[in-house]
Design a protein around this motif. Structure first.
Motif, PDB file in Angstrom:
ATOM      1  N   ALA A  30      29.169  33.439  37.794  1.00 55.53           N
ATOM      2  CA  ALA A  30      30.712  33.096  38.017  1.00 55.53           C
ATOM      3  C   ALA A  30      31.142  32.416  36.782  1.00 55.53           C
ATOM      4  CB  ALA A  30      31.148  32.501  39.157  1.00 55.53           C
ATOM      5  N   ARG A  31      30.271  31.472  36.289  1.00 50.21           N
ATOM      6  CA  ARG A  31      30.587  30.571  35.189  1.00 50.21           C
ATOM      7  C   ARG A  31      30.526  31.306  33.848  1.00 50.21           C
ATOM      8  NH1 ARG A  31      26.263  26.119  35.480  1.00 50.21           N
ATOM      9  NH2 ARG A  31      26.050  26.914  37.482  1.00 50.21           N
ATOM     10  N   ARG A  48      41.080  29.042  41.397  1.00 47.58           N
ATOM     11  CA  ARG A  48      41.230  30.161  42.106  1.00 47.58           C
ATOM     12  C   ARG A  48      40.403  31.207  41.505  1.00 47.58           C
ATOM     13  NH1 ARG A  48      47.014  31.170  41.623  1.00 47.58           N
ATOM     14  NH2 ARG A  48      47.133  30.153  43.710  1.00 47.58           N
ATOM     15  N   ARG A  49      40.388  31.328  39.963  1.00 41.06           N
ATOM     16  CA  ARG A  49      39.877  32.184  39.071  1.00 41.06           C
ATOM     17  C   ARG A  49      38.264  32.011  39.373  1.00 41.06           C
ATOM     18  NH1 ARG A  49      36.753  31.470  35.452  1.00 41.06           N
ATOM     19  NH2 ARG A  49      36.972  29.276  35.091  1.00 41.06           N
ATOM     20  N   HIS A  50      37.734  30.637  39.684  1.00 38.87           N
ATOM     21  CA  HIS A  50      36.372  30.576  39.982  1.00 38.87           C
ATOM     22  C   HIS A  50      35.963  30.958  41.326  1.00 38.87           C
ATOM     23  CE1 HIS A  50      32.205  28.785  39.624  1.00 38.87           C
ATOM     24  NE2 HIS A  50      32.493  28.350  40.515  1.00 38.87           N
ATOM     25  N   ALA A  51      36.578  30.854  42.195  1.00 37.99           N
ATOM     26  CA  ALA A  51      36.481  31.346  43.455  1.00 37.99           C
ATOM     27  C   ALA A  51      36.570  32.944  43.521  1.00 37.99           C
ATOM     28  CB  ALA A  51      37.626  30.836  44.397  1.00 37.99           C
ATOM     29  N   LEU A  52      37.374  33.507  42.901  1.00 42.25           N
ATOM     30  CA  LEU A  52      37.491  34.913  42.861  1.00 42.25           C
ATOM     31  C   LEU A  52      36.394  35.590  42.196  1.00 42.25           C
ATOM     32  CD1 LEU A  52      41.503  35.420  42.281  1.00 42.25           C
ATOM     33  CD2 LEU A  52      40.111  36.076  44.555  1.00 42.25           C
ATOM     34  N   ALA A  53      36.163  34.794  41.050  1.00 41.94           N
ATOM     35  CA  ALA A  53      34.830  35.375  40.402  1.00 41.94           C
ATOM     36  C   ALA A  53      33.307  35.244  41.168  1.00 41.94           C
ATOM     37  CB  ALA A  53      34.614  34.405  39.069  1.00 41.94           C
ATOM     38  N   VAL A  57      31.037  38.350  42.466  1.00 40.08           N
ATOM     39  CA  VAL A  57      29.594  38.331  42.209  1.00 40.08           C
ATOM     40  C   VAL A  57      28.754  38.306  43.678  1.00 40.08           C
ATOM     41  CG1 VAL A  57      27.683  36.777  41.690  1.00 40.08           C
ATOM     42  CG2 VAL A  57      29.505  36.853  39.998  1.00 40.08           C
ATOM     43  N   LEU A  58      29.507  37.858  44.467  1.00 39.32           N
ATOM     44  CA  LEU A  58      28.870  38.142  46.100  1.00 39.32           C
ATOM     45  C   LEU A  58      29.015  39.640  46.413  1.00 39.32           C
ATOM     46  CD1 LEU A  58      29.911  34.952  47.741  1.00 39.32           C
ATOM     47  CD2 LEU A  58      27.432  35.635  47.369  1.00 39.32           C
ATOM     48  N   ARG A  59      30.128  40.384  45.946  1.00 39.65           N
ATOM     49  CA  ARG A  59      30.087  41.729  46.276  1.00 39.65           C
ATOM     50  C   ARG A  59      29.073  42.398  45.686  1.00 39.65           C
ATOM     51  NH1 ARG A  59      34.365  44.186  42.978  1.00 39.65           N
ATOM     52  NH2 ARG A  59      32.610  43.916  41.778  1.00 39.65           N
TER      53      ARG A  59
END
Length: 120
Positions: A30-31, A48-53, A57-59
Motif C-alpha cells: 500500500a505504501r 483514507r487513501r492508505h486504507a483503501l490501498a 491489496v488484500l483483495r
C-alpha cells in the motif's frame, strides 16, 4: 526451515503467523501506491487513501489464496484424496468441497453401464 520430522504449527498459530505476514505485506504494498504532492495531502484524505490501498491489496491477496487453494485441491485429488478429506482440510463439509470444486474427484474404477442393444 523445519525439517520433515517436525510437526506443523497448530491451526491458531498458523493463522496468527499468516495474519502477521499478510499485514506486513499489505502495508508495504500500500505504501508503493503513488502519493499525491505533499501540498495536497491532508491527514484524513491520506488515511483514507492508505486504507483503501490496503483493501485493494488484500483483495488481490485473497484472489491469490483462492488460486493456491484450487491448485492444492487438484494436487490432493490427483494424489487420491476425496471430497471428505479435502473438505476437512478446508474446514468445510464434503458437500461444500464438492460445490467449490465440482468434477474434481472422478471415480475411474467404475464405468457407466453400457446401453443394452435394442432389438429391431
Amino acid at each position: 526451515m523445519p525439517g520433515p520430522a517436525s510437526t506443523p504449527p497448530l491451526s491458531g498459530e498458523t493463522a496468527a503467523l499468516v495474519t502477521q505476514v499478510v499485514d506486513e505485506l499489505t502495508r508495504r504494498l500500500a505504501r508503493d501506491v503513488p502519493h499525491p504532492p505533499a501540498e495536497l495531502v491532508n491527514t484524513v484524505g491520506d488515511a483514507r487513501r492508505h486504507a483503501l490501498a490496503r483493501l485493494r491489496v488484500l483483495r488481490d491477496v485473497e484472489q491469490a489464496v483462492r488460486r493456491l487453494e484450487d491448485q492444492a485441491a487438484h494436487a490432493a485429488a490427483a494424489s487420491g484424496a476425496g471430497y471428505p478429506e479435502i473438505g476437512q482440510a478446508m474446514s468445510m463439509s464434503r458437500q461444500g468441497a464438492r460445490r467449490r470444486w465440482p468434477g474434481l474427484i472422478t471415480n475411474s474404477t467404475s464405468t457407466p453401464p453400457s446401453p443394452e442393444p435394442r432389438s429391431l
